[in-house]
Design an enzyme around this catalytic site. Structure first.
Site, PDB file in Angstrom:
ATOM      1  N   ASP A  14       0.853  -1.184   0.000  1.00 47.48           N
ATOM      2  CA  ASP A  14       0.000   0.000   0.000  1.00 47.48           C
ATOM      3  C   ASP A  14       0.890   1.235   0.000  1.00 47.48           C
ATOM      4  O   ASP A  14       2.029   1.201   0.499  1.00 47.48           O
ATOM      5  CB  ASP A  14      -0.925   0.026   1.227  1.00 47.48           C
ATOM      6  CG  ASP A  14      -1.922   1.170   1.156  1.00 47.48           C
ATOM      7  OD1 ASP A  14      -2.669   1.235   0.162  1.00 47.48           O
ATOM      8  OD2 ASP A  14      -1.952   2.002   2.075  1.00 47.48           O
ATOM      9  N   GLU A  16       0.789   5.745   0.417  1.00 43.54           N
ATOM     10  CA  GLU A  16       0.077   7.002   0.677  1.00 43.54           C
ATOM     11  C   GLU A  16       0.780   8.088  -0.127  1.00 43.54           C
ATOM     12  O   GLU A  16       1.996   8.014  -0.363  1.00 43.54           O
ATOM     13  CB  GLU A  16       0.067   7.336   2.160  1.00 43.54           C
ATOM     14  CG  GLU A  16      -0.583   6.285   3.048  1.00 43.54           C
ATOM     15  CD  GLU A  16      -2.040   6.013   2.758  1.00 43.54           C
ATOM     16  OE1 GLU A  16      -2.672   6.855   2.093  1.00 43.54           O
ATOM     17  OE2 GLU A  16      -2.552   4.968   3.179  1.00 43.54           O
ATOM     18  N   GLU A  64      -6.899  17.610   1.703  1.00 42.47           N
ATOM     19  CA  GLU A  64      -7.839  16.486   1.664  1.00 42.47           C
ATOM     20  C   GLU A  64      -7.117  15.144   1.796  1.00 42.47           C
ATOM     21  O   GLU A  64      -7.678  14.183   2.321  1.00 42.47           O
ATOM     22  CB  GLU A  64      -8.693  16.507   0.395  1.00 42.47           C
ATOM     23  CG  GLU A  64      -7.903  16.598  -0.888  1.00 42.47           C
ATOM     24  CD  GLU A  64      -7.759  18.021  -1.384  1.00 42.47           C
ATOM     25  OE1 GLU A  64      -7.735  18.203  -2.617  1.00 42.47           O
ATOM     26  OE2 GLU A  64      -7.689  18.946  -0.554  1.00 42.47           O
ATOM     27  N   HIS A  69      -5.053  10.245   5.358  1.00 43.95           N
ATOM     28  CA  HIS A  69      -3.968   9.440   5.937  1.00 43.95           C
ATOM     29  C   HIS A  69      -3.296  10.076   7.155  1.00 43.95           C
ATOM     30  O   HIS A  69      -2.520   9.417   7.857  1.00 43.95           O
ATOM     31  CB  HIS A  69      -2.907   9.088   4.895  1.00 43.95           C
ATOM     32  CG  HIS A  69      -2.373  10.251   4.098  1.00 43.95           C
ATOM     33  ND1 HIS A  69      -1.818  11.369   4.670  1.00 43.95           N
ATOM     34  CD2 HIS A  69      -2.305  10.432   2.746  1.00 43.95           C
ATOM     35  CE1 HIS A  69      -1.415  12.194   3.715  1.00 43.95           C
ATOM     36  NE2 HIS A  69      -1.723  11.653   2.546  1.00 43.95           N
ATOM     37  N   HIS A 165      -5.736   6.047   7.164  1.00 42.34           N
ATOM     38  CA  HIS A 165      -5.154   5.123   6.206  1.00 42.34           C
ATOM     39  C   HIS A 165      -3.637   5.226   6.321  1.00 42.34           C
ATOM     40  O   HIS A 165      -3.040   6.204   5.889  1.00 42.34           O
ATOM     41  CB  HIS A 165      -5.581   5.494   4.776  1.00 42.34           C
ATOM     42  CG  HIS A 165      -7.027   5.259   4.501  1.00 42.34           C
ATOM     43  ND1 HIS A 165      -7.475   4.214   3.716  1.00 42.34           N
ATOM     44  CD2 HIS A 165      -8.131   5.914   4.914  1.00 42.34           C
ATOM     45  CE1 HIS A 165      -8.795   4.259   3.656  1.00 42.34           C
ATOM     46  NE2 HIS A 165      -9.218   5.284   4.371  1.00 42.34           N
ATOM     47  N   ASP A 170      -2.406  -0.695   6.569  1.00 40.93           N
ATOM     48  CA  ASP A 170      -3.321  -1.131   5.517  1.00 40.93           C
ATOM     49  C   ASP A 170      -2.790  -2.369   4.792  1.00 40.93           C
ATOM     50  O   ASP A 170      -3.562  -3.249   4.403  1.00 40.93           O
ATOM     51  CB  ASP A 170      -3.561   0.001   4.518  1.00 40.93           C
ATOM     52  CG  ASP A 170      -4.597   1.001   5.020  1.00 40.93           C
ATOM     53  OD1 ASP A 170      -5.038   0.859   6.177  1.00 40.93           O
ATOM     54  OD2 ASP A 170      -4.932   1.938   4.275  1.00 40.93           O
TER      55      ASP A 170
END
Length: 242
Positions: A14, A16, A64, A69, A165, A170
């Protein structure tokens, strides 16, 4: 769709990022990776090996994105740049199958970062196989919510730690989801003449000459098993209980 991969080594991954796609195309123009989380699985077993790295993107993170995260500009200000960790990351994933939820998102960002390296880095698909766990979930559960939170609820996986997140968290949760989601699919090749009789019944396999060791579950294991089935039953019918 064959949902069980033949790859012996998988990297559940994963990422970010500083923001979402700005151009609507396959490359996420203008945004960078700020966190990578990976969990290693070999022969469908978690090995305990992980790769986790925060990255200074050299630019501001969208508000946003921070709301999703929780990673701020201050958090990554003193982290290495991508080119400084690129080889270590490539070495970790090289030759494996990457499993990611909505894989095109993560892979597009990775390819974008690799393209900026000097000399230019690889295309992810040239060094790794790629499996989209979201596509697997949609195949198994058409018309239903298949984001990570929904899958955790469906399969009875505790994701209470997931306030934001985070890439490594994750990836760890996705590893549990993916292994449970695909664990029941075993190809016995039942269409084979060796496996079926003309009347459709299965041929009995003679195991009399085999020295098969049966290890019964302990009392604690049986309790844990029932607790897991309780969680599964909360999200719907539990097939293991009939």
């Amino acid at each position: 769709m064959n949902i069980v991969s033949s790859a012996s080594r998988q990297i559940i991954l994963d990422t970010e990022t500083t923001g979402m796609n700005m151009g609507g195309g396959p490359v996420f123009v203008g945004h960078r990776i700020i966190e990578i989380g990976c969990v290693e699985v070999i022969d469908r077993k978690l090995t305990g090996r992980t790769y986790h790295q925060y990255i200074n993107p050299g630019q501001l993170i969208d508000e946003e994105a921070i709301e999703v995260h929780g990673i701020t500009d201050e958090r990554v200000a003193k982290e290495p740049r991508f080119h400084q960790i690129a080889q270590e990351f490539i070495d970790f994933i090289d030759g494996a199958e990457i499993v990611a939820h909505n894989a095109s998102f993560d892979i597009s960002f990775m390819d974008h970062e690799f393209s900026k390296l000097q000399p230019k880095g690889p295309v992810t698909a040239d060094i790794c196989q790629i499996l989209d766990s979201l596509a697997v979930a949609k195949f198994l559960h058409p018309g239903q919510k298949n984001n990570l939170d929904a899958l955790c609820k469906r399969y009875g996986i505790d994701n209470s730690r997931r306030t934001y997140h985070g890439a490594l968290l994750d990836a760890e949760i996705l590893a549990d989801v993916y292994l449970i989601m695909t664990g029941g699919q075993i190809d016995f090749n039942l269409s084979s003449d060796k496996a079926n009789k003309a009347d459709g019944s299965l041929t009995k396999i003679d195991t009399s000459g085999l020295n098969l060791k049966v290890i019964p579950a302990s009392a604690d294991e049986l309790i844990s098993h029932e607790q897991r089935l309780d969680l599964v039953a909360e999200s719907g019918k539990c097939l293991w209980r009939g």
